[in-house]
Design a protein around this motif. Structure first.
Motif, PDB file in Angstrom:
ATOM      1  N   ASP A   1       4.354   6.014  -5.786  1.00 32.23           N
ATOM      2  CA  ASP A   1       3.037   6.617  -5.877  1.00 32.23           C
ATOM      3  C   ASP A   1       2.744   7.313  -4.549  1.00 32.23           C
TER       4      ASP A   1
ATOM      5  N   HIS B   1      -2.436  11.649 -10.676  1.00 33.01           N
ATOM      6  CA  HIS B   1      -0.989  11.548 -10.859  1.00 33.01           C
ATOM      7  C   HIS B   1      -0.596  11.922 -12.289  1.00 33.01           C
TER       8      HIS B   1
ATOM      9  N   HIS C   1       5.242   1.288  -7.006  1.00 32.81           N
ATOM     10  CA  HIS C   1       4.040   1.934  -6.466  1.00 32.81           C
ATOM     11  C   HIS C   1       4.201   2.133  -4.965  1.00 32.81           C
TER      12      HIS C   1
ATOM     13  N   GLU D   1      -1.215  -1.572  -6.069  1.00 35.49           N
ATOM     14  CA  GLU D   1      -1.881  -0.953  -4.926  1.00 35.49           C
ATOM     15  C   GLU D   1      -2.907  -1.976  -4.454  1.00 35.49           C
TER      16      GLU D   1
ATOM     17  N   HIS E   1      -8.771  10.132 -10.243  1.00 32.42           N
ATOM     18  CA  HIS E   1      -7.850  10.257 -11.371  1.00 32.42           C
ATOM     19  C   HIS E   1      -8.545  10.761 -12.629  1.00 32.42           C
TER      20      HIS E   1
ATOM     21  N   HIS F   1       0.209   7.212  -2.954  1.00 33.86           N
ATOM     22  CA  HIS F   1      -0.601   6.337  -2.105  1.00 33.86           C
ATOM     23  C   HIS F   1       0.231   5.247  -1.431  1.00 33.86           C
TER      24      HIS F   1
HETATM   25 ZN   LIG Z   1      -2.013   6.520  -6.491  1.00 34.71          ZN
END
Ligand SMILES: [Zn+2]
Length: 511
Positions: free
Chosen positions: A151, A175, A117, A15, A460, A153
């Protein structure tokens, strides 16, 4: 044995925060870099170090084909870094070359699982994920199912859409469903093997909300939208994926994305996606932050520190979240708490390899003078000279029990617990966010006995502290940083504008 299904396994997990320092091979090798058969070995461990999506995928395939020998896993390469800046071009191209060589050596396959991701950027391109997907598709050909997990995101490009059969996004933030999404990818691939033809349709909204507003718990708009999407799952609709995206990627492909997969019905995929996109857009005003000032937070920490009967508090620093590319070492909160004389506080975790080395050299029990961030020159990571007692030293390896790290092996590298007088700092050598209370208990401190805890994490951590802190005792502090939820603080260059909420008048209509 020639008709055993052969499935290639690969993945690239990063990310990218456009505003953070770039990353390269060492960042991946430190975190996750598995090749060939080691992938299959990891996938079948009780507490693997590999991405749990891979474990879920293998579990379903092993069960479906009557055991390990019933199918042919063809593991290529799967890598992942702690979120950072853009990946450097040289390393990314080396990675693609390794992937190409490994897939060519594997030869023809019946399917590909991409454990990805989906929010990487590279120093030379906005869409390294798309480059990788295109490479995979080019090698395996147009008829082999390619299914990716992403993911939530992820920032999805046209290339990522066009080169895959399915893009299955996480549905939880924090997650905690990576394993289940890996299972879902495997089950979907089994359906394709049985003759189902997935059809997908996607809409990208001009909605780039601050990450702290994108939780999926009850009461959050994003969670409500995901739950609405799940009510559409049925005989015809295979999967609904709604990706909030990652603002700090700052790419032309940013924007909340709705993707519906149906069993062979493109019109239905379009209809469901449109309905959900309209619902998400209508709800956009609810994506608001609720942070408190540092002055206010310091006063509250001081109060609970002095009053043993008050309920403990958990403070989050979302602006310095290593899970979003932050360095995990800004000192705004620490300095304010120290200056105010806050008692009974634990800051977990603080990334400073050099400070850990000083503590290790001095030994347990020693009193040291150390300057935090002595070797860090990133914006916001100011140095802070402190005196400390070295409480304990650790190799940083632990098995997690809570939230996203439950059932995995964690590794913070060489770790030092430093008592700064009132505030205890858990100093680590491998940059990452505190994702659960394991990041405290693993280092000899009872998290339930802390008067207050500070974590550098956007959200998270919530899954890993919910057994100790109800949501109303979790407070987000508004301080500067590379991952500040105040999106107006950033010099955006590539976001598609106008975009909500940066541009409050941004408009969208379904076509
Ligand atoms: Zn994420």
């Amino acid at each position: 044995m020639a008709d055993l299904k052969r499935i290639a396994i690969c993945g690239f997990n990063l990310e990218s925060n456009r505003f953070a320092p770039s990353c390269a091979r060492p960042d991946f090798e430190e975190n996750m870099y598995f090749q060939g058969d080691e992938i299959s070995r990891q996938a079948r461990l009780e507490t693997p170090a590999i991405h749990l999506g891979v474990k879920g995928f293998y579990a379903v395939m092993d069960a479906a084909f009557g055991g390990v020998e019933g199918w042919r896993a063809a593991p290529a390469v799967i890598v992942g870094s702690t979120p950072a800046g853009p990946v450097e071009e040289v390393f990314f191209k080396e990675f693609l070359q390794e992937l190409r060589e490994r897939l060519q050596a594997i030869g023809p396959v019946d399917g590909v699982y991409l454990c990805q991701h989906g929010a990487a950027v590279a120093t030379h391109t906005h869409d390294p994920d798309g480059d990788m997907f295109a490479l995979v598709r080019g090698i395996v050909g147009p008829d082999v199912p390619v299914i990716a997990t992403l993911d939530l995101h992820a920032n999805v490009s046209e290339v990522m859409m066009d080169t895959t059969d399915m893009l299955i996004g996480y549905r939880t933030n924090p997650h905690v469903d990576m394993y289940e999404r890996g299972e879902e990818a495997a089950r979907a691939m089994l359906e394709v093997f049985a003759g189902v033809r997935p059809e997908k349709f996607r809409i990208r909204l001009p909605l780039v909300a601050p990450s702290v507003t994108q939780l999926t718990a009850e009461g959050y708009p994003y969670g409500d939208l995901i739950r609405l999407g799940q009510t559409r799952i049925g005989e015809a609709v295979m999967n609904v994926t709604i990706l909030s995206g990652f603002a700090f990627g700052d790419t032309p492909k940013n924007g909340m994305t709705v993707i519906t997969h149906t069993r062979g019905d493109p019109a239905l995929a379009r209809r469901v996606t449109t309905e959900l996109a309209e619902a998400g857009w209508a709800d956009r005003q609810r994506y608001r932050t609720a942070m408190i000032s540092l002055v206010d937070a310091t006063a509250r920490a001081k109060t609970v520190g002095a009053d043993g009967t008050a309920e403990p508090l958990l403070f989050a620093d979302p602006a310095d979240n290593p899970g979003g590319g932050g360095r995990g070492n800004t000192t705004y909160i620490l300095k304010s708490f120290l200056d105010a004389g806050v008692e009974g506080c634990v800051l977990s975790v603080f990334f400073d390899k050099a400070a850990v080395a000083v503590a290790v050299a001095a030994g347990v029990g020693a009193r040291i003078k150390v300057t935090l961030n002595a070797e860090e020159d990133t914006e916001f990571s100011d140095p802070l000279a402190v005196e400390a007692r070295v409480v304990s030293l650790h190799d940083g390896r632990f098995v997690g029990h809570y939230g996203m790290v439950a059932g995995t092996t964690g590794d913070t590298g060489a770790t030092a617990v430093l008592d700064l007088g009132g505030v205890t700092v858990i100093c680590i050598s491998k940059r990452q966010q505190c994702r659960s209370s394991d990041y405290i208990s693993a280092f000899g401190i009872d998290p339930a006995a802390c008067r207050s805890i500070v974590v550098k994490s956007r959200g998270h951590f919530r899954a890993g502290f919910q057994h100790l802190f109800p949501a109303e005792r979790i407070l987000e502090i508004d301080v500067p940083g590379l991952t500040s939820p105040n999106l107006a603080n950033f010099d955006w260059r590539y976001l598609p504008r106008p975009v909500f909420p940066l541009d409050p008048d941004a408009a969208w209509e379904s076509s």
